[in-house]
Design an enzyme around this catalytic site. Structure first.
Site, PDB file in Angstrom:
ATOM      1  N   GLU A 173      10.457  82.932  10.325  1.00 58.96           N
ATOM      2  CA  GLU A 173      10.461  83.751   9.112  1.00 58.96           C
ATOM      3  C   GLU A 173       9.839  83.000   7.931  1.00 58.96           C
ATOM      4  O   GLU A 173      10.459  82.793   6.893  1.00 58.96           O
ATOM      5  CB  GLU A 173      11.889  84.196   8.804  1.00 58.96           C
ATOM      6  N   ASN A 195      15.940  79.059   5.115  1.00 59.08           N
ATOM      7  CA  ASN A 195      16.317  80.068   6.093  1.00 59.08           C
ATOM      8  C   ASN A 195      17.742  79.815   6.552  1.00 59.08           C
ATOM      9  O   ASN A 195      18.264  78.704   6.406  1.00 59.08           O
ATOM     10  CB  ASN A 195      15.356  80.049   7.282  1.00 59.08           C
ATOM     11  N   HIS A 415      24.325  98.701  15.876  1.00 56.48           N
ATOM     12  CA  HIS A 415      23.996  97.376  15.363  1.00 56.48           C
ATOM     13  C   HIS A 415      24.968  96.355  15.925  1.00 56.48           C
ATOM     14  O   HIS A 415      26.191  96.512  15.801  1.00 56.48           O
ATOM     15  CB  HIS A 415      24.055  97.348  13.829  1.00 56.48           C
ATOM     16  N   HIS A 416      24.424  95.324  16.568  1.00 55.60           N
ATOM     17  CA  HIS A 416      25.212  94.209  17.083  1.00 55.60           C
ATOM     18  C   HIS A 416      24.737  92.917  16.437  1.00 55.60           C
ATOM     19  O   HIS A 416      23.816  92.266  16.933  1.00 55.60           O
ATOM     20  CB  HIS A 416      25.047  94.077  18.604  1.00 55.60           C
ATOM     21  N   GLU A 417      25.336  92.549  15.322  1.00 56.02           N
ATOM     22  CA  GLU A 417      25.082  91.211  14.779  1.00 56.02           C
ATOM     23  C   GLU A 417      25.980  90.232  15.528  1.00 56.02           C
ATOM     24  O   GLU A 417      27.174  90.473  15.690  1.00 56.02           O
ATOM     25  CB  GLU A 417      25.360  91.148  13.278  1.00 56.02           C
ATOM     26  N   HIS A 485      16.572  91.050  16.715  1.00 56.03           N
ATOM     27  CA  HIS A 485      16.161  90.320  15.511  1.00 56.03           C
ATOM     28  C   HIS A 485      16.641  88.875  15.587  1.00 56.03           C
ATOM     29  O   HIS A 485      17.688  88.586  16.166  1.00 56.03           O
ATOM     30  CB  HIS A 485      16.728  90.986  14.263  1.00 56.03           C
ATOM     31  N   GLU A 486      15.842  87.979  14.982  1.00 56.17           N
ATOM     32  CA  GLU A 486      16.087  86.522  14.996  1.00 56.17           C
ATOM     33  C   GLU A 486      16.030  85.925  16.401  1.00 56.17           C
ATOM     34  O   GLU A 486      16.380  84.764  16.596  1.00 56.17           O
ATOM     35  CB  GLU A 486      17.424  86.144  14.341  1.00 56.17           C
ATOM     36  N   GLU A 504      12.043  91.389  15.847  1.00 60.51           N
ATOM     37  CA  GLU A 504      11.652  90.947  14.511  1.00 60.51           C
ATOM     38  C   GLU A 504      10.863  89.658  14.697  1.00 60.51           C
ATOM     39  O   GLU A 504       9.663  89.673  14.803  1.00 60.51           O
ATOM     40  CB  GLU A 504      12.893  90.739  13.643  1.00 60.51           C
ATOM     41  N   GLU A 510      12.328  92.572   4.887  1.00 60.08           N
ATOM     42  CA  GLU A 510      13.521  92.132   4.173  1.00 60.08           C
ATOM     43  C   GLU A 510      13.230  90.992   3.198  1.00 60.08           C
ATOM     44  O   GLU A 510      13.872  90.872   2.142  1.00 60.08           O
ATOM     45  CB  GLU A 510      14.613  91.716   5.155  1.00 60.08           C
TER      46      GLU A 510
END
Length: 705
Positions: A173, A195, A415-417, A485-486, A504, A510
């Protein structure tokens, strides 16, 4: 006599080299790869394009842990096998409906004399570049081995211009830096920005996909394909000799890979052309992956969506339900006894508002973040049991929302963070995916913000790469589509597992709310991050002044509205978000029409003009339709674009609706200035359009019947 002796010596040395050299040409004959064994038995390759050197003689091999011999020298060729492959395969989704997979192959079997170990190096040469990998057959002298470092070299022919981000074990990122290779070390420190998880390894380390341009006008791209059960590769530059060498991501012990033969490395890829458009048009990365492993793909569908997300990213709203608790314990904390913070966005009323907007405007789905318990202390605590992925906050009724969305013809997106807690996610994965299916969720956005657990592992190490793959394959068992993502940047695995509909793994929209990205960022990403697969870039922001959403956030989105529209064409993804708040779209419904109209799955793509870091114009034909869409994104300087419409069907007439920067548009001071014009066109028509800095244009071509 002395000179005659020298001449004879040179002749015999050259003849010896030729005997030991193998040559491979691309199907069109423009690219040549030469393989040879140097003195001391070192495997070496080089690459040329139209008789111009691209890669100078470069060594191949691996250094093994606790192994005096390693796999770097003392080799001899014991067998060569050449072959040609040419087929076309149909995509589940993609930039085109069919992809041709055409290459010439050379498989070189090597024996290490001292150990009798066998290593096969497989080269595949396409019209746009080279892919090669190491293969380790089943054998008694090489069974279990640990990689200390891969020693693959990419020797450059000069001090090229590069578009690079810092080599890092945990994040991509970053904004891109454009510089000479020799300038990387001096610019490295300024290229590193903060980050949630990051660790660099060298001031000359960069990540792939790496895009370069030579002084002679050649475009070169270095990357990898089919990253499976192996550590992610970065590149470390010897800036005295201009030689890149592979640098694998280590685990907690500093080891780079645990291998058991038979096995192989990912493909190392080198794309080259004298036309930047050829880099974008290449399907080499996909072709180096295995065919689709999912027998029935009917449940995998492209998705255009909105979401309860941007208002949290900007700081207008929160993911957490309460501000009263400094720490929580899942299954213990009683949320019915705490005071709601009134900023929690994932509540029934607000989510229904988003569902209504999606339904009214033809969107497929609505993403909701912050719906589940655990957000009060989710980040930076090295907390293992951080989420359970099934328990909602008191103000989010899963069944009620599911039924409401169903009544409106809208799908909910899960959404699964994970907060980087990969073991916790794996423990809950079956239950979480089943919960999705029970409640009508077909797709999940997963996240890996922060340092990885187990502690000491990295986002891009072998163990965690295997975790991401496990999540994709497990999701396929439940017919769930994944947008990770990430996670590690993609390497074409979406061909084999097309339920991986998004990643992502780069600096997305963002960051425009975290201080902004460089104005030309989106003119570089298609040449770098998107080489491996589609990106969930989350475009479509119409309000560029973030302080209007959150007075405490002075960030500015470095883009015009026309540029944001163009991203739906230039940033390919089968998963496209309209990221802004509904109320911001309602102020500009005429411009929003393009987002409603634009397709997200394509029969054909044509790359009209391209220069990394400066401009990009792409035309795409909607799958199953005669409609076309064009997007242009511009870099740091205003530019006039002239395009021929000869990509349109020859026997048809079209109405072109052109969304362009107004003459007085300025991404800093007047980003919402745009014009909308309609025009009758055919394949013989030409258009000349101006784009301001960080601007662009978007065009829809609808067939006149």
């Amino acid at each position: 006599m002395k000179s005659l002796y020298s001449l004879i010596t040179v002749f015999f040395l050259s003849a010896f080299s030729l005997v030991n050299a193998q040559e491979l040409k691309s199907p069109n004959g423009e690219i040549t790869m030469s393989f040879s064994i140097e003195k001391n038995g070192v495997p070496t390759y080089q690459l040329s394009y139209k008789n111009q050197d691209v890669i100078k003689p470069s060594h191949l091999g691996l250094e093994l842990k606790d192994d005096e011999t390693s796999l770097m020298d003392d080799f001899e060729v014991i067998e060569n096998k050449s072959s040609t492959f040419d087929e076309s395969w149909t995509t589940v989704w993609g930039e085109e409906n069919k992809i041709r997979n055409h290459y010439n192959e050379l498989a070189v079997s090597l024996k290490q004399n001292k150990t009798d170990r066998i290593v096969l190096i497989r080269f595949r040469l396409f019209d746009e570049g080279l892919g090669f990998r190491y293969e380790f057959p089943s054998q008694k002298n090489l069974v279990y081995f640990t990689i200390k470092e891969e020693k693959t070299q990419f020797a450059m022919t000069g001090d090229h211009t590069a578009f690079w981000i810092p080599g890092d074990y945990d994040t991509q990122e970053y904004d891109y830096t454009e510089s000479k290779l020799s300038e990387i070390s001096e610019k490295f420190e300024n290229a590193v920005t903060g980050n949630a998880s990051q660790e660099q390894f060298s001031k000359t380390g960069v990540q792939t996909a790496l895009m370069m341009k030579t002084a002679e006008g050649l475009y070169i791209n270095l990357h990898e394909a089919a990253l499976l059960d192996y550590s992610c590769m970065s590149l470390d530059l010897d800036d005295k000799n201009m030689v890149f060498e592979s640098h694998l991501t280590p685990d907690v012990n500093g080891d780079k890979g645990y291998m058991q033969a038979p096995c192989n490395s990912p493909w190392r890829t080198i794309m080259v052309s004298d036309d930047a458009r050829d880099i974008l048009a290449s399907r080499m990365t996909l072709n180096l992956n295995e065919p689709c492993a999912i027998e029935d793909t009917s449940w995998i569908k492209p998705v255009k969506y909105i979401g309860v997300w941007w208002e949290m990213i900007t700081g207008k709203s929160s993911w957490s339900y309460t501000d009263d608790l400094p720490a929580i314990q899942l299954g213990v904390t009683d949320y019915s006894k705490v005071k709601p913070n009134k900023t929690h966005a994932a509540n029934n009323t607000k989510v229904k508002r988003y569902i209504d907007f999606a339904s009214e405007n033809g969107f497929d789905g609505v993403l909701v973040e912050g719906w589940n318990e655990g957000w009060e202390d989710w980040f930076g605590k090295s907390k293992d049991y951080v989420f359970d992925f099934v328990t909602p906050y008191p103000d989010f009724n899963v069944e009620e929302i599911h039924n409401y969305a169903k009544s409106k013809g809208v799908k909910m997106i899960m959404h699964h963070e994970t907060s980087g807690s990969t073991r916790n996610y794996e423990r809950h994965m079956d239950k979480a995916y089943q919960f999705m299916k029970d409640n009508g969720y077909d797709a999940v956005k997963s996240g890996y913000v922060g340092n990885i657990l187990p502690r000491g592992e990295h986002h891009y190490s072998q163990w965690i790469v295997n975790h991401y793959q496990y999540a994709i394959e497990k999701a396929a068992e439940y017919e769930v589509m994944v947008n990770a993502h990430e996670a590690v940047r993609p390497t074409g695995i979406c061909r084999t597992y097309p339920n991986l509909i998004g990643n992502e793994s780069a600096r997305g929209t963002e960051f425009q709310a975290f201080g902004g990205s460089k104005p030309n960022h989106v003119t570089i990403l298609p040449f770098t991050r998107l080489i491996g697969g589609p990106m969930d870039y989350t475009p479509g922001v119409f309000e560029m002044d973030i302080s209007k959403l959150n007075p405490n956030n002075n960030s500015h989105v470095n883009s015009t509205i026309a540029n944001q529209l163009a991203l739906y064409v230039t940033m390919y993804s089968p998963l496209q978000m309209a990221a802004d708040l509904p109320e911001n779209y309602e102020r500009f419904m005429d411009a929003f029409q393009f987002i409603k109209d634009v397709a997200i799955d394509w029969d054909k793509s044509v790359y009209l003009e391209a220069e990394p870091g400066y401009y990009l114009t792409i035309a795409r034909k909607q799958k199953g339709s005669n409609n076309w869409f064009v997007g242009n994104v511009n870099g740091n300087n205003a530019r006039t674009s002239s395009i021929k419409l000869d990509f349109l069907d020859k026997d048809k007439k079209y109405i072109a609706t052109i969304y362009a920067d107004a003459k007085n548009a300025d991404y800093r001071t007047n980003p919402q200035a745009y014009t909308i014009k309609t025009k009758k066109v055919t394949s013989k028509s030409k258009l000349q359009l101006s784009s301001v800095a960080a601007g662009g244009y978007a065009i829809s071509f609808k067939e006149v019947k």
